[in-house]
Design a protein around this motif. Structure first.
Motif, mmCIF file in Angstrom:
data_model
loop_
_atom_site.group_PDB
_atom_site.id
_atom_site.type_symbol
_atom_site.label_atom_id
_atom_site.label_comp_id
_atom_site.label_asym_id
_atom_site.label_seq_id
_atom_site.Cartn_x
_atom_site.Cartn_y
_atom_site.Cartn_z
ATOM 1 N N ALA A 10 58.217 39.848 37.898
ATOM 2 C CA ALA A 10 57.935 38.877 38.963
ATOM 3 C C ALA A 10 57.407 37.586 38.345
ATOM 4 N N THR A 11 57.738 36.464 38.976
ATOM 5 C CA THR A 11 57.280 35.160 38.513
ATOM 6 C C THR A 11 56.231 34.631 39.476
ATOM 7 N N ILE A 12 55.033 34.398 38.966
ATOM 8 C CA ILE A 12 53.948 33.846 39.773
ATOM 9 C C ILE A 12 54.181 32.347 39.939
ATOM 10 N N THR A 13 54.077 31.861 41.187
ATOM 11 C CA THR A 13 54.179 30.422 41.416
ATOM 12 C C THR A 13 52.822 29.810 41.742
ATOM 13 N N SER A 14 51.902 30.593 42.318
ATOM 14 C CA SER A 14 50.532 30.114 42.501
ATOM 15 C C SER A 14 49.588 31.271 42.769
ATOM 16 N N VAL A 67 36.479 39.095 47.393
ATOM 17 C CA VAL A 67 37.053 37.794 47.076
ATOM 18 C C VAL A 67 38.539 37.935 47.392
ATOM 19 N N THR A 68 39.014 37.139 48.348
ATOM 20 C CA THR A 68 40.410 37.198 48.775
ATOM 21 C C THR A 68 41.249 36.295 47.882
ATOM 22 N N VAL A 69 42.377 36.840 47.411
ATOM 23 C CA VAL A 69 43.282 36.085 46.556
ATOM 24 C C VAL A 69 44.698 36.240 47.100
ATOM 25 N N ASP A 70 45.374 35.102 47.288
ATOM 26 C CA ASP A 70 46.783 35.104 47.674
ATOM 27 C C ASP A 70 47.599 34.735 46.448
ATOM 28 N N VAL A 71 48.521 35.610 46.075
ATOM 29 C CA VAL A 71 49.395 35.362 44.928
ATOM 30 C C VAL A 71 50.808 35.166 45.462
ATOM 31 N N TRP A 72 51.354 33.998 45.185
ATOM 32 C CA TRP A 72 52.723 33.687 45.594
ATOM 33 C C TRP A 72 53.656 34.009 44.442
ATOM 34 N N PRO A 79 52.691 35.306 50.712
ATOM 35 C CA PRO A 79 51.900 35.660 49.531
ATOM 36 C C PRO A 79 51.493 37.125 49.572
ATOM 37 N N ARG A 80 51.172 37.657 48.408
ATOM 38 C CA ARG A 80 50.583 38.997 48.315
ATOM 39 C C ARG A 80 49.074 38.785 48.358
ATOM 40 N N ARG A 81 48.433 39.356 49.364
ATOM 41 C CA ARG A 81 46.988 39.185 49.527
ATOM 42 C C ARG A 81 46.262 40.359 48.896
ATOM 43 N N TYR A 82 45.383 40.045 47.953
ATOM 44 C CA TYR A 82 44.576 41.038 47.266
ATOM 45 C C TYR A 82 43.112 40.827 47.632
ATOM 46 N N LEU A 83 42.349 41.907 47.670
ATOM 47 C CA LEU A 83 40.909 41.852 47.894
ATOM 48 C C LEU A 83 40.233 42.391 46.634
ATOM 49 N N PHE A 84 39.463 41.543 45.959
ATOM 50 C CA PHE A 84 38.791 41.919 44.717
ATOM 51 C C PHE A 84 37.310 42.126 44.974
ATOM 52 N N GLY A 88 29.377 47.338 40.142
ATOM 53 C CA GLY A 88 28.779 47.646 38.838
ATOM 54 C C GLY A 88 29.534 46.894 37.756
ATOM 55 N N ALA A 89 29.968 47.611 36.736
ATOM 56 C CA ALA A 89 30.720 46.988 35.647
ATOM 57 C C ALA A 89 32.218 46.939 35.933
ATOM 58 N N ASP A 90 32.648 47.539 37.047
ATOM 59 C CA ASP A 90 34.076 47.641 37.346
ATOM 60 C C ASP A 90 34.552 46.548 38.303
ATOM 61 N N MET A 91 35.768 46.092 38.070
ATOM 62 C CA MET A 91 36.442 45.195 39.000
ATOM 63 C C MET A 91 37.449 46.048 39.760
ATOM 64 N N LEU A 92 37.286 46.085 41.080
ATOM 65 C CA LEU A 92 38.188 46.858 41.922
ATOM 66 C C LEU A 92 39.038 45.907 42.751
ATOM 67 N N VAL A 93 40.215 46.396 43.149
ATOM 68 C CA VAL A 93 41.114 45.595 43.978
ATOM 69 C C VAL A 93 41.761 46.487 45.014
ATOM 70 N N GLN A 94 41.993 45.912 46.180
ATOM 71 C CA GLN A 94 42.780 46.555 47.223
ATOM 72 C C GLN A 94 43.915 45.603 47.581
ATOM 73 N N TYR A 95 45.079 46.170 47.865
ATOM 74 C CA TYR A 95 46.243 45.419 48.308
ATOM 75 C C TYR A 95 46.555 45.955 49.690
#
Length: 121
Positions: A10-14, A67-72, A79-84, A88-95
């Motif tokens: 996949a190619t990220i545009t933003s 932290v909501t992130v939209d990846v085009w 966009p694909r909306r991710y929730l980060f 603790g020391a871990d970074m978690l994400v939900q799609y």
């Protein structure tokens, strides 16, 4: 086998967060709003980290402070909306488009993906 944050090929545009946007401009990248010391190389590395990040499913209940992130991605109309989340020391994400499963982002730090400080969650 670990899943990928961004599908292979996949190619990220933003990449849009609540405070910044990294967007493709020709063959390079720009940061909006612009910040001193953040050049095309830094942005290219951040986008590469998004494309290389892998995910490991974890059992995690509801989490606050996303932290909501939209990846085009090229060729996709929405966009694909991710929730980060920082837990603790871990970074978690939900799609959310794939349900409520939480994933641990492996082999990447918050700074590598966001070029910002870790949120106070």
């Amino acid at each position: 086998m670990l899943a990928r944050l961004i599908p292979s090929g996949a190619t990220i545009t933003s990449i849009e967060t609540e405070s910044i946007t990294i967007e493709r401009v020709g063959r390079g990248w720009r940061l909006l709003p612009g910040r001193l010391g953040v050049d095309n190389q830094v942005l290219s590395e951040a986008v590469a980290h998004w494309q290389q990040a892998t995910l490991e499913p974890v059992a995690q209940g509801p989490i606050n402070g996303a932290v909501t992130v939209d990846v085009w991605l090229a060729g996709e109309g929405q966009p694909r909306r991710y929730l980060f989340f920082q837990v603790g020391a871990d970074m978690l994400v939900q799609y959310p488009a794939l349900g409520g499963q939480s994933y641990k982002v492996t082999e990447m730090s918050w700074q590598q993906l966001f070029i910002t400080d870790i949120p106070h969650a």
